[in-house]
Design an enzyme around this catalytic site. Structure first.
Site, PDB file in Angstrom:
ATOM      1  CE1 TYR A   1      -6.888  19.443  47.934  1.00  0.00           C
ATOM      2  CE2 TYR A   1      -5.943  21.313  49.088  1.00  0.00           C
ATOM      3  CZ  TYR A   1      -5.777  20.120  48.411  1.00  0.00           C
ATOM      4  OH  TYR A   1      -4.523  19.605  48.223  1.00  0.00           O
TER       5      TYR A   1
ATOM      6  CG  HIS B   1      -4.305  19.407  42.433  1.00  0.00           C
ATOM      7  ND1 HIS B   1      -5.419  19.832  43.132  1.00  0.00           N
ATOM      8  CD2 HIS B   1      -3.710  18.494  43.238  1.00  0.00           C
ATOM      9  CE1 HIS B   1      -5.484  19.206  44.297  1.00  0.00           C
ATOM     10  NE2 HIS B   1      -4.472  18.380  44.372  1.00  0.00           N
TER      11      HIS B   1
ATOM     12  NE  ARG C   1      -3.582   9.766  51.781  1.00  0.00           N
ATOM     13  CZ  ARG C   1      -3.865  10.829  51.015  1.00  0.00           C
ATOM     14  NH1 ARG C   1      -4.716  11.714  51.446  1.00  0.00           N
ATOM     15  NH2 ARG C   1      -3.267  11.004  49.860  1.00  0.00           N
TER      16      ARG C   1
ATOM     17  CB  SER D   1      -0.216  12.470  53.103  1.00  0.00           C
ATOM     18  OG  SER D   1      -1.453  12.851  52.567  1.00  0.00           O
ATOM     19  N   PRO D   2       2.338  13.993  55.408  1.00  0.00           N
ATOM     20  CG  PRO D   2       3.043  15.831  56.665  1.00  0.00           C
ATOM     21  CD  PRO D   2       2.043  15.426  55.621  1.00  0.00           C
TER      22      PRO D   2
END
Length: 345
Positions: free
Chosen positions: A59, A131, A214, A210-211
């Protein structure tokens, strides 16, 4: 503020965590928010009762870990700090510009962990995920190196991201896997094929990124043509304008269910996830303090069996248009897909 608690291996954490990615990366020109605003949001999350903070070497090519480490270091004993490696920014070519590289070789895992420890300003990372599984490297080799780093006291617990149940079983045979982190929401229910059950079988938590899909499940995202040029959703087939328009038709009945439940649409999405099992912990991300407070309000929303049944029926995988990722990114993950679905849900 006191939030409900859940367990991730040896850790007791807030039932809703914070995904820190979009403070540095993904949904706009980097950085999407000023450092001062990002710092305020992290501290607001801490004050609101969040104890699970999730970042990654990828990130902002390390910028997010540096931010999270600097801001939360004075509060290190109050939080469960999570990061990820095996996919990071590495210099490529003559110019040496950083590019996203998936590398699961043991030496790369060790390099990523050491770099993350330095950026985070800590001696140990509480929960460290692979990851992405680098498919050219046996999962046993990558996890084996993570286990050695754990034995050295640099990692407290191990996790995997975007893997299948089969890969999870292979990894868990090498070293205990404490958590799997993958996308999971009403809009992306691939985890229900096998991984959720396997997590439950081995006693691992499932951390859902991403619950709120997005922003799709917030009901506020209508015009996908206005995305910033660097917004990663531009490369996601579900967010192509025609495909997204086909998916928008689900939001009208979804909004009616949220009204019936007495909560916002984002809260409905998070409350649904929390209701799927005690081993599930969503980690919504945001750059907006109001959205952070709204998300945490989902922890008090109790959904009736009737509402849960309505949501389950509305968001069946076969009615979702478009796959989660484009062909290149899809080839990089290892999660199961629903067979025979017309739209690649």
């Amino acid at each position: 503020m006191s939030l409900p608690q859940r367990r991730i291996g040896p850790f007791t954490v807030s039932a809703i965590g914070l995904g820190c990615m979009n403070l540095s990366h993904a949904y706009g020109a980097p950085p999407p928010v000023a450092d001062a605003d990002a710092e305020r949001l992290l501290l607001q999350a801490l004050d609101a009762g969040i104890t699970l903070f999730d970042t990654a070497a990828l990130y902002g090519f390390g910028a997010n870990e540096t931010l999270v480490g600097r801001v939360l270091k004075p509060h290190r004993q109050r939080i469960t700090l999570c990061s990820k490696g095996g996919m990071s920014g590495q210099p490529v070519g003559q110019g040496g510009a950083l590019q996203r590289v998936i590398d699961g070789r043991p030496e790369a895992i060790r390099r990523d962990v050491e770099a993350s420890l330095q950026r985070l300003g800590t001696d140990v990372i509480d929960l460290y995920y692979l990851h992405r599984w680098h498919k050219a490297v046996p999962i046993e080799d990558s996890v084996g190196e993570m286990a050695r780093l754990q034995a050295e006291g640099k990692l407290r617990a191990l996790g995997l991201s975007e893997v299948s149940a089969t890969t999870l079983r292979r990894a868990h045979a090498v070293a205990p896997i404490t958590a799997v982190q993958s996308e999971y929401s009403l809009w992306s229910r691939n985890a229900e094929i096998a991984v959720l059950a396997e997590c439950h079988r081995i006693g691992a938590a499932f951390v859902a990124f991403s619950p709120v899909a997005r922003a799709y499940l917030t009901g506020t995202l209508r015009d996908v043509s206005a995305f910033d040029a660097k917004d990663i959703r531009r490369a996601m087939p579900r967010f192509a304008p025609a495909t997204y328009a086909a998916n928008l038709v689900l939001l009208e009945p979804y909004a009616a269910i949220a009204q019936q439940a007495g909560c916002s649409q984002a809260q409905l999405a998070l409350a649904w996830l929390l209701a799927q099992g005690e081993h599930i912990v969503p980690i919504p991300g945001t750059v907006n303090p109001d959205h952070l407070a709204e998300n945490l309000g989902a922890a008090t929303v109790q959904l009736s069996p009737q509402v849960l049944a309505q949501l389950d029926a509305l968001f069946q995988p076969q009615v979702i248009h478009g796959p989660r990722y484009n062909a290149q990114n899809q080839a990089e993950i290892d999660t199961e897909d629903f067979p025979g679905t017309a739209h690649g849900g």
